[in-house]
Design an enzyme around this catalytic site. Structure first.
Site, PDB file in Angstrom:
ATOM      1  CE  LYS A  29      -1.502   1.320   4.022  1.00 48.12           C
ATOM      2  NZ  LYS A  29      -1.453   3.586   4.060  1.00 48.12           N
ATOM      3  CG  ASN A  30       2.031   2.338   3.493  1.00 46.65           C
ATOM      4  OD1 ASN A  30       1.004   3.471   3.272  1.00 46.65           O
ATOM      5  ND2 ASN A  30       2.654   2.029   5.132  1.00 46.65           N
ATOM      6  CB  CYS A 124      -4.020   6.672  10.646  1.00 45.34           C
ATOM      7  SG  CYS A 124      -4.586   5.370   9.434  1.00 45.34           S
ATOM      8  NE  ARG A 129      -0.028  10.269  10.340  1.00 49.32           N
ATOM      9  CZ  ARG A 129      -0.503   9.019   9.226  1.00 49.32           C
ATOM     10  NH1 ARG A 129      -1.542   8.319   9.817  1.00 49.32           N
ATOM     11  NH2 ARG A 129      -0.110   8.529   8.840  1.00 49.32           N
ATOM     12  CG  ASP A 312       2.516   1.268   9.562  1.00 47.28           C
ATOM     13  OD1 ASP A 312       2.479   1.714   8.645  1.00 47.28           O
ATOM     14  OD2 ASP A 312       2.576   1.921  10.402  1.00 47.28           O
ATOM     15  NE  ARG A 404      -6.973   4.635   4.194  1.00 52.90           N
ATOM     16  CZ  ARG A 404      -6.048   5.450   5.223  1.00 52.90           C
ATOM     17  NH1 ARG A 404      -6.456   5.657   6.522  1.00 52.90           N
ATOM     18  NH2 ARG A 404      -5.154   5.359   4.172  1.00 52.90           N
TER      19      ARG A 404
HETATM   20  C1  EPZ Z   1       4.157   6.613   6.720  1.00 54.75           C
HETATM   21  O1  EPZ Z   1       3.540   7.654   7.461  1.00 54.75           O
HETATM   22  C2  EPZ Z   1       3.633   5.764   6.439  1.00 54.75           C
HETATM   23  N1  EPZ Z   1       2.018   6.055   6.092  1.00 54.75           N
HETATM   24  C3  EPZ Z   1       2.582   5.231   7.688  1.00 54.75           C
HETATM   25  O2  EPZ Z   1       1.614   3.926   7.448  1.00 54.75           O
HETATM   26  C4  EPZ Z   1       3.837   5.108   8.827  1.00 54.75           C
HETATM   27  O3  EPZ Z   1       3.123   4.601  10.179  1.00 54.75           O
HETATM   28  C5  EPZ Z   1       4.553   5.901   9.085  1.00 54.75           C
HETATM   29  O4  EPZ Z   1       5.078   6.271   7.748  1.00 54.75           O
HETATM   30  C6  EPZ Z   1       6.138   5.451   9.793  1.00 54.75           C
HETATM   31  O5  EPZ Z   1       6.603   4.672   9.147  1.00 54.75           O
HETATM   32  C7  EPZ Z   1       2.939   6.188   4.350  1.00 54.75           C
HETATM   33  O6  EPZ Z   1       3.818   5.694   4.152  1.00 54.75           O
HETATM   34  C8  EPZ Z   1       1.696   6.216   3.359  1.00 54.75           C
HETATM   35  P1  EPZ Z   1       6.438   9.458   9.079  1.00 54.75           P
HETATM   36  P2  EPZ Z   1       4.186   9.099   6.841  1.00 54.75           P
HETATM   37  O7  EPZ Z   1       6.456  11.264   8.153  1.00 54.75           O
HETATM   38  O8  EPZ Z   1       4.928   9.653   6.217  1.00 54.75           O
HETATM   39  C9  EPZ Z   1       5.905  12.849  12.011  1.00 54.75           C
HETATM   40  C10 EPZ Z   1      -0.138   2.849   7.761  1.00 54.75           C
HETATM   41  O9  EPZ Z   1      -0.499   2.142   8.519  1.00 54.75           O
HETATM   42  N2  EPZ Z   1       6.812  14.081  11.263  1.00 54.75           N
HETATM   43  O10 EPZ Z   1       7.711   8.967   8.734  1.00 54.75           O
HETATM   44  O11 EPZ Z   1       3.155  10.216   7.888  1.00 54.75           O
HETATM   45  C11 EPZ Z   1       5.435  12.062  12.632  1.00 54.75           C
HETATM   46  O12 EPZ Z   1       4.259  12.855  13.505  1.00 54.75           O
HETATM   47  C12 EPZ Z   1       0.530   4.199   7.460  1.00 54.75           C
HETATM   48  O13 EPZ Z   1       0.201   2.688   6.152  1.00 54.75           O
HETATM   49  C13 EPZ Z   1       6.943  15.404  11.920  1.00 54.75           C
HETATM   50  O14 EPZ Z   1       6.762  15.857  12.922  1.00 54.75           O
HETATM   51  O15 EPZ Z   1       5.160   9.143   8.845  1.00 54.75           O
HETATM   52  C14 EPZ Z   1       5.340  11.192  12.862  1.00 54.75           C
HETATM   53  O16 EPZ Z   1       5.916  10.992  14.418  1.00 54.75           O
HETATM   54  C15 EPZ Z   1      -0.037   4.368   9.072  1.00 54.75           C
HETATM   55  N3  EPZ Z   1       7.114  16.170  10.515  1.00 54.75           N
HETATM   56  C16 EPZ Z   1       7.068  10.729  12.916  1.00 54.75           C
HETATM   57  O17 EPZ Z   1       7.405  12.407  12.603  1.00 54.75           O
HETATM   58  C17 EPZ Z   1       6.481  15.689   9.346  1.00 54.75           C
HETATM   59  O18 EPZ Z   1       6.700  17.144   8.459  1.00 54.75           O
HETATM   60  C18 EPZ Z   1       6.810   9.498  11.422  1.00 54.75           C
HETATM   61  O19 EPZ Z   1       5.544  10.163  10.826  1.00 54.75           O
HETATM   62  C19 EPZ Z   1       6.424  14.394   9.360  1.00 54.75           C
HETATM   63  C20 EPZ Z   1       6.257  13.667   9.624  1.00 54.75           C
END
Ligand code: EPZ
Length: 437
Positions: A29-30, A124, A129, A312, A404
């Site tokens: 998916k991702n 989610c 986020r 995840d 999803r």
């Molecule tokens: C991706 O989300 C995945 N989604 C998520 O999978 C996954 O949990 C996550 O990466 C971590 O592996 C997709 O790929 C579509 P991050 P993303 O940016 O990109 C903080 C699923 O179930 N952060 O790596 O949103 C954030 O709040 C989903 O498939 C900032 O502070 O995750 C988090 O605490 C759920 N500022 C951490 O970093 C930013 O600009 C990691 O977030 C971006 C992120």
């Protein structure tokens, strides 16, 4: 799929049956929700193979079509995308508000057209986020970015290669900045980049089309700007999280399952943890076989960026730990709060106490069927796992979340011997909606 109908739908699961046999894993998916928008960078026709049949892919296809992109499914998992005639860089709010990955449209449209107007990401509901790191990257490349009326508006006269140091190894920011930098003049380096498999997959797709991206999968990615990309055929990687969910399904039901069409390297953190818990796990070229231990031994989990234990799979492994002998500690370090599912799991008999980002799991709690509600995608998967192990019947609603990210989950589980069916709500007593889908 009509979300209204799906809100009424729920799964009915009669648990306590060991899963046995083989399951084929679908495309990631991702990776799909990154490679599909990345095709917007290509002035031509791309063919993407091994896409999962899930809601998030359908959502992306409908928004691309609304932008004038010609999208045609050649079969259920192969999509032909012709982005040579995109007619707008403004995405309407109702199109994508439910999907976190909508943010990739910003990087792709900014990279190709130097402008984008995209609704703030949905997805989610666990913790804050933000997308500040994405925006920091775009601004470093020379774009002006404004968030107003619930949308992100970005534009640049020119995109110039630069050095960007991420405050945290954000998956989304890494991919988004990579897309925005494909045509930027000069060299862009992303330091402290995330290393997840779907980042490498997206870079491989773009490089096949003619981009110059080096270092994906390490914490320093270098992008040398090119003039244009050519359409190519590309097959995305199998889903690491779907793989892990079925591995855990085998372990929690006392089963013996061969999970096929996988990349064992992506699963090493979970494989090690299941072996630590006493399971027999054999990993070969493109399959992993999991034979449950009885009893399971307690273990501690700390979620980390890849190659650490994936956040995840945290809800799913926590559910498994409720069946292990002893007390386990689960430390969620990636998201502020990713334990909303615990109160639903408690309804099934789990004994878990929360202390901030730590869950303390008391083992061998007896799980029994009840009515529960999915609060997000992986929470829904965790409830499915608990229901498969529980004595009696469980009803899970808010299937929209599960649909999803999990292709044909009823068919795949049924083929493994589970007693699970999708109900449209008419043949069962209505259950109150506890969460907005
Ligand atoms: C991706 O989300 C995945 N989604 C998520 O999978 C996954 O949990 C996550 O990466 C971590 O592996 C997709 O790929 C579509 P991050 P993303 O940016 O990109 C903080 C699923 O179930 N952060 O790596 O949103 C954030 O709040 C989903 O498939 C900032 O502070 O995750 C988090 O605490 C759920 N500022 C951490 O970093 C930013 O600009 C990691 O977030 C971006 C992120």
């Amino acid at each position: 799929m009509n979300k209204g109908r799906v809100i009424l739908e729920h799964f009915i699961i009669n648990g306590n049956k060991p899963l046995k046999g083989k399951v084929q894993i679908s495309g990631a998916k991702n990776a799909a929700v990154a490679v599909i928008p990345a095709a917007l960078l290509v002035d031509g026709v791309c063919i993407l193979e091994n896409l999962p049949c899930i809601e998030d892919v359908q959502s992306y296809v409908s928004v691309l079509r609304s932008m004038g992109v010609v999208c045609e499914f050649l079969d259920e998992s192969t999509l032909q995308i012709d982005a040579s005639k995109v007619c707008t860089t403004n995405i309407s709010p109702e199109q994508l508000k439910d999907m976190r990955a909508s943010y990739y449209l910003i990087g792709a449209l900014l990279g190709r057209y130097k402008k984008a107007n995209v609704p703030m990401p949905g997805g989610c509901n666990f913790g804050v986020r933000p997308i500040d790191q994405h925006i920091k990257g775009f601004e470093s490349l020379g774009a002006k970015v404004v968030i107003e009326h619930g949308a992100v508006t970005a534009h640049a006269d020119k995109l110039l290669g630069t050095q960007i140091f991420l405050d945290m190894a954000s998956v989304g920011a890494t991919i988004n900045i990579m897309m925005a930098a494909v045509f930027a003049e000069g060299i862009t380096t992303i330091e402290n980049a995330a290393k997840e498999p779907h980042i490498v997959d997206c870079a491989n797709f773009l490089n096949m089309c003619g981009a110059k991206i080096k270092g994906a999968g390490t914490d320093v990615i270098r992008i040398t700007g090119v003039e244009k990309l050519e359409g190519k055929r590309y097959s995305i990687i199998p889903d690491q999280i779907e793989t892990g969910t079925y591995m855990i399904a085998a372990a929690i039901t006392g089963g013996d399952v061969k999970v096929c069409n996988v990349i064992p390297k992506h699963m090493e953190s979970l494989t090690a943890k299941l072996q630590e818990m006493g399971c027999t796990v054999i990993a070969q070229e493109d399959w992993i076989k999991v034979k449950a231990a009885n009893p399971l031994t307690a273990a501690n989990i700390k979620t980390l960026y890849y190659p650490g234990f994936p956040t995840d799979l945290q809800p799913q492994i926590t559910t498994l730990l409720t069946q292990a002998e002893g007390v386990s500690y689960v430390n969620e370090t990636v998201f502020d709060t990713r334990f909303q599912y615990v109160d639903q799991l408690t309804r099934l008999g789990a004994k878990i106490t929360l202390e901030g980002r730590m869950a303390v799991v008391e083992g061998t709690s007896r799980l029994t069927g009840a009515d529960v509600v999915a609060t997000d995608l992986r929470a829904g998967a965790a409830l499915m796992l608990a229901a498969l192990a529980a004595e009696g019947t469980t009803k899970i609603s808010n299937l929209y979340y599960i649909d999803r990210g999990y292709e044909k989950i009823v068919e795949k589980l049924t083929a493994l011997g589970a007693d699970v069916r999708r109900s449209n709500g008419e043949d069962e007593s209505q259950i109150p909606m506890l969460y907005e889908a």
